[in-house]
Design a protein around this motif. Structure first.
Motif, PDB file in Angstrom:
ATOM      1  N   PHE A 190      -5.747  -2.983  -8.105  1.00 51.24           N
ATOM      2  CA  PHE A 190      -5.270  -1.684  -7.640  1.00 51.24           C
ATOM      3  C   PHE A 190      -6.356  -0.972  -6.813  1.00 51.24           C
ATOM      4  O   PHE A 190      -6.848   0.087  -7.206  1.00 51.24           O
ATOM      5  N   PRO A 191      -6.705  -1.516  -5.666  1.00 48.60           N
ATOM      6  CA  PRO A 191      -7.700  -0.816  -4.842  1.00 48.60           C
ATOM      7  C   PRO A 191      -7.167   0.529  -4.371  1.00 48.60           C
ATOM      8  O   PRO A 191      -6.007   0.658  -4.003  1.00 48.60           O
ATOM      9  N   ILE A 192      -8.047   1.521  -4.392  1.00 50.86           N
ATOM     10  CA  ILE A 192      -7.678   2.891  -4.049  1.00 50.86           C
ATOM     11  C   ILE A 192      -8.644   3.403  -2.997  1.00 50.86           C
ATOM     12  O   ILE A 192      -9.851   3.149  -3.060  1.00 50.86           O
ATOM     13  N   SER A 193      -8.114   4.142  -2.046  1.00 47.15           N
ATOM     14  CA  SER A 193      -8.961   4.820  -1.081  1.00 47.15           C
ATOM     15  C   SER A 193      -8.718   6.313  -1.142  1.00 47.15           C
ATOM     16  O   SER A 193      -7.620   6.771  -1.490  1.00 47.15           O
ATOM     17  N   ARG A 194      -9.744   7.087  -0.816  1.00 43.78           N
ATOM     18  CA  ARG A 194      -9.627   8.549  -0.740  1.00 43.78           C
ATOM     19  C   ARG A 194     -10.544   8.999   0.394  1.00 43.78           C
ATOM     20  O   ARG A 194     -11.625   9.511   0.170  1.00 43.78           O
TER      21      ARG A 194
ATOM     22  N   LEU B 208      -2.083   6.638 -16.668  1.00 45.73           N
ATOM     23  CA  LEU B 208      -3.031   6.860 -15.581  1.00 45.73           C
ATOM     24  C   LEU B 208      -3.685   5.548 -15.184  1.00 45.73           C
ATOM     25  O   LEU B 208      -4.203   4.822 -16.031  1.00 45.73           O
ATOM     26  N   ILE B 209      -3.632   5.252 -13.878  1.00 47.14           N
ATOM     27  CA  ILE B 209      -4.307   4.071 -13.346  1.00 47.14           C
ATOM     28  C   ILE B 209      -5.758   4.419 -13.041  1.00 47.14           C
ATOM     29  O   ILE B 209      -6.689   3.749 -13.494  1.00 47.14           O
ATOM     30  N   ALA B 210      -5.942   5.467 -12.239  1.00 48.51           N
ATOM     31  CA  ALA B 210      -7.284   5.811 -11.805  1.00 48.51           C
ATOM     32  C   ALA B 210      -7.320   7.216 -11.230  1.00 48.51           C
ATOM     33  O   ALA B 210      -6.303   7.774 -10.842  1.00 48.51           O
TER      34      ALA B 210
ATOM     35  N   THR C  73       0.841  -1.190   0.000  1.00 51.40           N
ATOM     36  CA  THR C  73       0.000   0.000   0.000  1.00 51.40           C
ATOM     37  C   THR C  73       0.878   1.242   0.000  1.00 51.40           C
ATOM     38  O   THR C  73       1.760   1.388   0.847  1.00 51.40           O
ATOM     39  N   ILE C  74       0.624   2.115  -0.946  1.00 50.65           N
ATOM     40  CA  ILE C  74       1.363   3.363  -1.095  1.00 50.65           C
ATOM     41  C   ILE C  74       0.471   4.510  -0.626  1.00 50.65           C
ATOM     42  O   ILE C  74      -0.704   4.582  -0.991  1.00 50.65           O
TER      43      ILE C  74
ATOM     44  N   THR D  50      -3.140   0.465  -3.416  1.00 49.25           N
ATOM     45  CA  THR D  50      -2.591  -0.845  -3.084  1.00 49.25           C
ATOM     46  C   THR D  50      -2.320  -1.607  -4.374  1.00 49.25           C
ATOM     47  O   THR D  50      -3.173  -1.652  -5.264  1.00 49.25           O
ATOM     48  N   VAL D  51      -1.131  -2.154  -4.457  1.00 47.81           N
ATOM     49  CA  VAL D  51      -0.805  -3.040  -5.574  1.00 47.81           C
ATOM     50  C   VAL D  51      -0.914  -4.463  -5.020  1.00 47.81           C
ATOM     51  O   VAL D  51      -0.140  -4.839  -4.133  1.00 47.81           O
TER      52      VAL D  51
END
Lengths: 113, 116
Positions: A66-70, A45-47, A20-21, A79-80
């Motif tokens: 590639f789950p992403i949180s904001r 661009l991923i997302a 997770t980055i 997350t990779v």
């Protein structure tokens, strides 16, 4: 422009694991993005990370990988998942205010063995 | 669809020479932004300039200058009296101007090496 930071700056990971980055901006921004730069290549661009809703993924990228949180207007994570050597890349987050210039974080260099 | 072409993959020049990096773009948008970014060996992406499609005036910033020609869809970048610190990969990029259309389309980059 706001200061944008990423953690970790680099990592070496084993195949099959996840990383997770984190991306932090020191002021509230409207839009945040995640890009991948494979070795010797341009940025893709991923997302787009939307605050309070699910990320919008580009063709070829999926949420399971590639789950992403904001969670708020200053922070996002990428997350990779289930990594393979093909995921070895620089991952960069960016932000934009008022649909103008995108500013980029310092990047996370990922090597998957 | 948007497209940015940087035909020069690698350029090497001797220090103090002038060098021009080419960028050609394609877009169906009537308004758009053009950008140049610098990526030194450390990897971060440094913003250099944004140009609105309405503004075709050339711009100069120190040793850097940019030539925007809408008629040829080009946005070229010139470094005058190059220095070793200019060695980097330079990316040209394009985006829309409206909220929700901020996605950057990057060219493939030009690796510039300044030889001392």
């Amino acid at each position: 422009s706001a200061v944008i930071s990423q953690k970790p700056s680099r990592d070496i990971c084993q195949r099959g694991t996840s990383l997770t980055i984190q991306c932090q901006v020191d002021s509230q921004v409207t839009m945040m993005f995640w890009y991948r730069q494979q070795p010797g290549q341009s940025l893709t661009l991923i997302a787009t990370a939307n605050q309070g809703s699910e990320a919008t993924y580009e063709s070829g990228f999926v949420i399971d990988k590639f789950p992403i949180s904001r969670p708020n207007l200053t922070f996002s994570t990428l997350t990779v998942s289930n990594m393979s050597p093909e995921d070895s890349s620089i991952y960069l987050c960016s932000y934009v205010v008022s649909a103008e210039t995108q500013y980029f974080g310092p990047g996370t260099r990922l090597l998957v063995l | 669809a948007q497209k940015v072409t940087q035909a020069q993959t690698e350029i090497s020049v001797v220090e103090k020479e002038d060098v021009t990096l080419d960028c050609v773009y394609e877009t169906r948008d009537t308004t758009y932004y053009l950008f140049w970014y610098k990526q030194p060996p450390s990897g971060e992406l440094v913003f250099l300039i944004r140009r609105n499609s309405f503004d075709e005036q050339n711009e100069i910033s120190g040793r850097y200058s940019w030539n925007f020609q809408k008629s040829t869809s080009s946005f070229n970048f010139t470094i005058t009296a190059s220095q070793v610190v200019d060695s980097a990969v330079y990316f040209c990029a394009l985006s829309g101007t409206n909220f929700g259309n901020e996605k950057l389309t990057f060219g493939t980059g030009t690796r510039l090496t300044i030889i001392p």
